[in-house]
Scaffold this active site. Structure first.
Site, short mmCIF file in Angstrom:
data_model
loop_
_atom_site.label_atom_id
_atom_site.label_comp_id
_atom_site.label_asym_id
_atom_site.label_seq_id
_atom_site.Cartn_x
_atom_site.Cartn_y
_atom_site.Cartn_z
N TRP A 7 1.19 -1.16 0.17
CA TRP A 7 -0.37 0.10 0.33
C TRP A 7 0.63 1.03 -0.02
CZ3 TRP A 7 0.31 4.37 3.39
CH2 TRP A 7 -1.46 4.66 3.04
N HIS A 8 2.01 1.26 0.42
CA HIS A 8 2.81 2.24 0.69
C HIS A 8 3.53 2.77 -0.70
CE1 HIS A 8 2.21 1.61 4.94
NE2 HIS A 8 3.06 2.96 5.25
N GLY A 9 3.86 1.88 -1.66
CA GLY A 9 3.99 2.27 -2.99
C GLY A 9 4.25 1.22 -3.63
#
Lengths: 473, 505
Positions: B354-356
């Protein structure tokens, strides 16, 4: 509960805005900005008075965007030819004062001598933090060595406390100390600093030093087969032991003395690492250590953070000349200017005068060795939140060009190569980013382009001497 | 000098509207001025705030606000459909449609490059990313848009998770669907939390839409205190450390001593915490000035005594989202130890992703997942022991912090080689002889680090006391304090406005 209506908050906001507006009105040009709190990378320059003045503040440090290319990909981003430059880069050749293309003849002849006689061509590449850590010089070296042969990183200081080279790994005992004219000032101004403009000493009776060339290096940069050590021994006889992975330990007996001496050794095979042990040489001044090939191009990275290129003539001892005699350079490159641009001045003629003095000093010390001035790179600062170019960049560039003309030096217009004044924004916006977020220093990718531009200009000069109809680049 | 008002009214990709830009505070002032006309009537208030939120998103992310409108409309309609469906199958069908749209948007804009690279690498085929929207526009409207680039809309990870939580909550009958499109649009797009959270649950926020405006003077100054703290955290600490230390070392660790590498790893722990929690503090403060309460997103995470504890304190709105909408639906800890371990790992891997769209975030998620598993194993074996001694508390805090720190190294380093180089520099080229010299010439960085860790370790009650002290000061003194803080932040303002780290996620 008493409600606090939004308009009351709005009125408080207005009150704060008015106070801030009043402050900004009374503060044109960031008068109340406490300089010490601004990151070093964005400091503005102060005065620039030669000799007894405080040195111009260095726009030092290396500010980068996280998305910048990691070191390991450097080889991939080096452009192979000028057709791979981004649009805003304008490749160019060397400029000669008054059209005198003979200026570089000694360098060109030396290059030709590599093939004919198997000789060395040594370039003393001086600069400020822009070349720190071998950032630009590594690629200049790589390009020229791939074109004309040669290997090894060239001359190095024995101790570097300010930055770490991207080309080398140092391991050393903790009793080393380095002196130079700017960052770690020498205890006595009467002592010379040689061509490295610095020397290293150790405390106690013993010291050691191991160097290995980093694996990310290109093939040529990863090996050497010749070792030079230049030092002033001091009182008392000492011993230096040296070894590599493939050679037995050898010894030099260092007699006492106050003159510059050189030890040189050619290895029977190529090496990528070296260990040195020093015994009873506590008073000795180690002027430099060179890892090189016996033939081909050598580029010495001589970076001095904070320098405007005005320290050469501080050597009143002749050590520069003596050391240069050992090294026998064929070209001197001077890449300075980013520490001059922020100085609050409308007229940089004084800088030109000082620089000319320094160049004349070099010409006296190493007569016949051509000098190439690499002009200042474009740079900017934040003005009221907007990245803004320094107006003085063009002035400093012109002063450098004029100084080249006056002193009979060659000139490379880096500002024009970059795309002119204000082009720093395009370098910052490029992908990968070519200029760092301090608006001043090149990223590794940017440094590779600059190096390619300079190397191509030099190669062009050599080719043009073979074929005068060729336009050089 | 000519003042170009238009320049400030339209979106500028080079100068998007962030909380740290002066233009935002001018915008907020005007919002407050006109808010005075509408704040007493919830319908007008919500419509007004929806309008300014859309404008804010336009200023922050450009024309992607059209996609926000699309996403809002889809989830509004599907929320109503889920509620109205007579059968479970129908309800499920509409829920699946909502998930498909939201995950589709997120996947397309955020993970296209990642999956294309993955497929290209796995099968040795050369696939290029194509921006289908640009392609369609070029074909139909004759535009000349770049079809080979997909730009990540700002805040898309946050608002898609928010709308997903809404439709799932409606499906689970935890909340009733919002009937009014304006109210729902306002819930999705409320500007303080739109681009970087906190991810607000419908159950916590929607009831506030129908409540009367309620804001005491104490709450106003509480909000001001939060905003000031947030700006100090972001500009004075996070940006300063990033520009003057972290970015340069992480770019080229071999160019710096081991000491500087080590310092920059610790500094990054400070940066990411102060950057994100600074944003959250400002978001909560601004929302409070408008009369709305947002949940806290951080609760002294570096004081956590275990990784489990850390995830209860760090980015709380995301970790609780992952727990409620991923981990528990997968089966949580109800299906045996092996399945529990798998659920935990999958949750953390996806949480990392989700963070990248980069393998390093997946690796970071895996690292935390593995540590959480080991921790569970360890805790179950030491369950009977007394952990209340002060030294044990501090030891567990320090250990937890350093485990988190190692995770941040994976998270921040562009490649495993960079991370490895940083670690190897620490052990092979520490540069002990130059430490004193470095400290002397970088006293601001060292000072900021010391103060930051002092604040990080400060007990919550002391922070509350300081906040309480500020709130009860006379009006003139509070204004003076605000001005002093602005002056200090101005002193530390660096060469370029840096976006909040979590804007990229």
């Amino acid at each position: 509960m008493n409600n606090f209506p939004p308009y009351k908050i709005f009125l408080s906001f207005v009150l704060v805005f008015l106070c801030v507006a009043l402050f900004l009105l009374l503060n044109p040009g960031d008068k109340y900005r406490i300089k010490v709190l601004v990151p070093e990378t964005t400091k503005e320059g102060g005065g620039l008075i030669k000799g007894r003045s405080p040195r111009p503040p260095e726009i030092s440090g290396v500010i980068v965007h996280p998305a910048d290319e990691p070191v390991t990909r450097l080889e991939k981003i080096t452009p192979a030819d000028q057709s791979e430059y981004p649009d805003f880069i304008s490749p160019r050749g060397i400029e000669y004062p008054n059209g005198d293309e003979n200026i570089l003849i000694p360098f060109i002849e030396s290059i030709k001598g590599i093939e004919k006689e198997g000789s060395q061509t040594r370039i003393l590449y001086f600069g400020d933090s822009q070349i720190e850590g071998d950032r630009i010089t590594k690629f200049v070296r790589k390009r020229l060595q791939s074109e004309y042969g040669g290997s090894g990183p060239g001359m190095l200081p024995l101790m570097e406390p300010v930055y770490v080279s991207i080309s080398l790994e140092f391991q050393q005992s903790s009793n080393w100390k380095k002196y130079d004219y700017l960052v770690n000032q020498q205890p006595s101004s009467t002592q010379g600093m040689g061509t490295m403009l610095s020397y290293s000493v150790y405390e106690g009776s013993e010291a050691n030093l191991s160097i290995s060339l980093k694996e990310e290096q290109d093939i040529a940069g990863r090996y050497f087969n010749c070792l030079r050590l230049i030092l002033i021994p001091g009182s008392g006889e000492g011993v230096i032991r040296y070894s590599s992975s493939s050679t037995a330990i050898r010894e030099w007996i260092v007699p006492s003395g106050s003159e510059l001496v050189q030890f040189q050794f050619s290895f029977p095979s190529i090496q990528s690492e070296l260990r040195l042990e020093f015994d009873n040489l506590a008073g000795a001044k180690m002027m430099g250590l060179s890892l090189e090939s016996t033939t081909g191009v050598l580029v010495d990275n001589i970076a001095h953070r904070g320098s405007a290129g005005l320290e050469f003539s501080r050597d009143g001892t002749g050590s520069f000349r003596e050391m240069a005699n050992f090294l026998d350079p064929d070209l001197v490159v001077l890449q300075f200017g980013i520490n001059v641009v922020p100085a609050k001045s409308n007229d940089f003629a004084y800088y030109g005068a000082y620089l000319a003095e320094e160049i004349r000093f070099l010409q006296e010390q190493i007569p016949g060795v051509p000098i190439l001035i690499v002009g200042v790179s474009d740079m900017g600062q934040l003005v009221k939140g907007i990245p803004t170019g320094y107006l003085s960049v063009e002035k400093v560039n012109e002063v450098q060009r004029e100084t080249a003309r006056q002193t009979g030096s060659a000139f490379f217009d880096l500002l024009a190569f970059m795309g002119g004044a204000g082009s720093f924004k395009e370098w910052m916006d490029a992908e990968p980013i070519l200029m760092r977020r301090d608006f001043t220093h090149f990223s590794h990718a940017g440094g590779a382009y600059v190096a390619e531009g300079i190397a191509q200009a030099l190669i062009g000069a050599v080719e043009r001497s073979n074929n005068p109809e060729d336009n050089g680049i | 000098m000519e003042f170009d008002l238009w320049k400030y009214l339209v979106f500028s990709p080079d100068e998007p509207m962030y909380f740290t830009s002066a233009i935002f505070w001018g915008f907020l002032s005007l919002v407050l001025l006109f808010y005075s006309l509408f704040y007493k009537k919830p319908i007008l208030r919500n419509a007004y705030l929806l309008l300014v939120s859309m404008y804010f998103y336009y200023q922050a992310g450009g024309w992607f606000f059209l996609m926000l409108i699309f996403s809002t409309l889809v989830d509004y309609i599907l929320g109503l459909r889920i509620h109205a469906a007579k059968t479970n199958r129908g309800r499920k069908l509409f829920l699946m449609a909502s998930l498909l749209v939201n995950i589709g948007i997120l996947g397309y804009f955020k993970y296209s490059y990642f999956f294309v690279d993955l497929i290209s690498g796995l099968f040795g085929i050369d696939i290029q990313v194509t921006n289908v929207f640009a392609h369609l526009l070029n074909r139909t409207a004759g535009t000349d848009l770049d079809i080979h680039t997909i730009i990540l809309p700002v805040g898309v990870s946050f608002y898609t998770f928010q709308t997903i939580s809404y439709t799932i909550d409606v499906y689970r009958k935890h909340v009733k669907p919002v009937r009014n499109i304006i109210d729902f649009g306002f819930y999705v797009s409320f500007f303080p939390q739109l681009v970087a959270g906190p991810i607000v649950r419908a159950a916590a926020f929607i009831p506030q839409l129908y409540q009367k405006y309620s804001l005491s003077e104490r709450q106003v100054w509480h909000a001001v205190f939060l905003i000031m703290g947030g700006l100090v955290k972001k500009i004075l600490v996070a940006d300063y450390l990033a520009v003057d230390l972290i970015d340069k070392v992480f770019e080229s660790p071999l160019s710096f001593t081991g000491f500087e590498n080590l310092l920059s790893i610790y500094a990054y722990a400070v940066q990411i915490y102060f950057d994100f929690s600074g944003y959250t503090d400002i978001a909560i403060g601004v929302a409070l000035l408008l009369g709305f309460k947002l949940p806290i997103n951080f609760n002294a995470p570096y004081q956590a005594r275990s990784l489990t504890d850390f995830w209860r304190r760090w980015h709380i709105s995301l970790s609780s989202w992952l727990r409620d909408y991923l981990y528990i639906p997968l089966g949580g800890n109800r299906k045996g130890k092996i399945r529990t371990a798998m659920h935990l790992l999958v949750t953390m891997l996806l949480g990392g992703l989700w963070h990248g769209a980069h393998w390093r975030f997946v690796l970071w998620g895996f690292y935390h997942g593995m540590l959480l598993l080991l921790e569970r194993l360890f805790i179950s074996r030491t369950a009977g022991l007394d952990h209340s001694h002060a030294w044990k508390i501090w030891l567990s805090r320090i250990l937890t912090f350093h485990l988190v720190l190692a995770g941040w190294l994976i998270f921040r380093a562009e490649s495993p080689l960079i991370a490895w180089n940083m670690v190897s520099q620490v052990f092979s080229h520490f540069g002990g002889g130059a430490v004193l010299q470095y400290i002397q010439s970088n006293s601001i960085i060292i000072g900021l680090m010391v103060i930051s860790f002092f604040l990080i370790g400060m007990p919550a009650r002391i922070k509350e006391t300081i906040r309480g002290w500020f709130i009860i000061r006379p009006y003139w003194l509070k204004i003076l304090i605000v001005l002093v803080v602005i002056f200090i932040v101005y002193q530390f303002q660096i060469s370029e406005q840096k976006p909040f780290i979590y804007f990229r996620f």
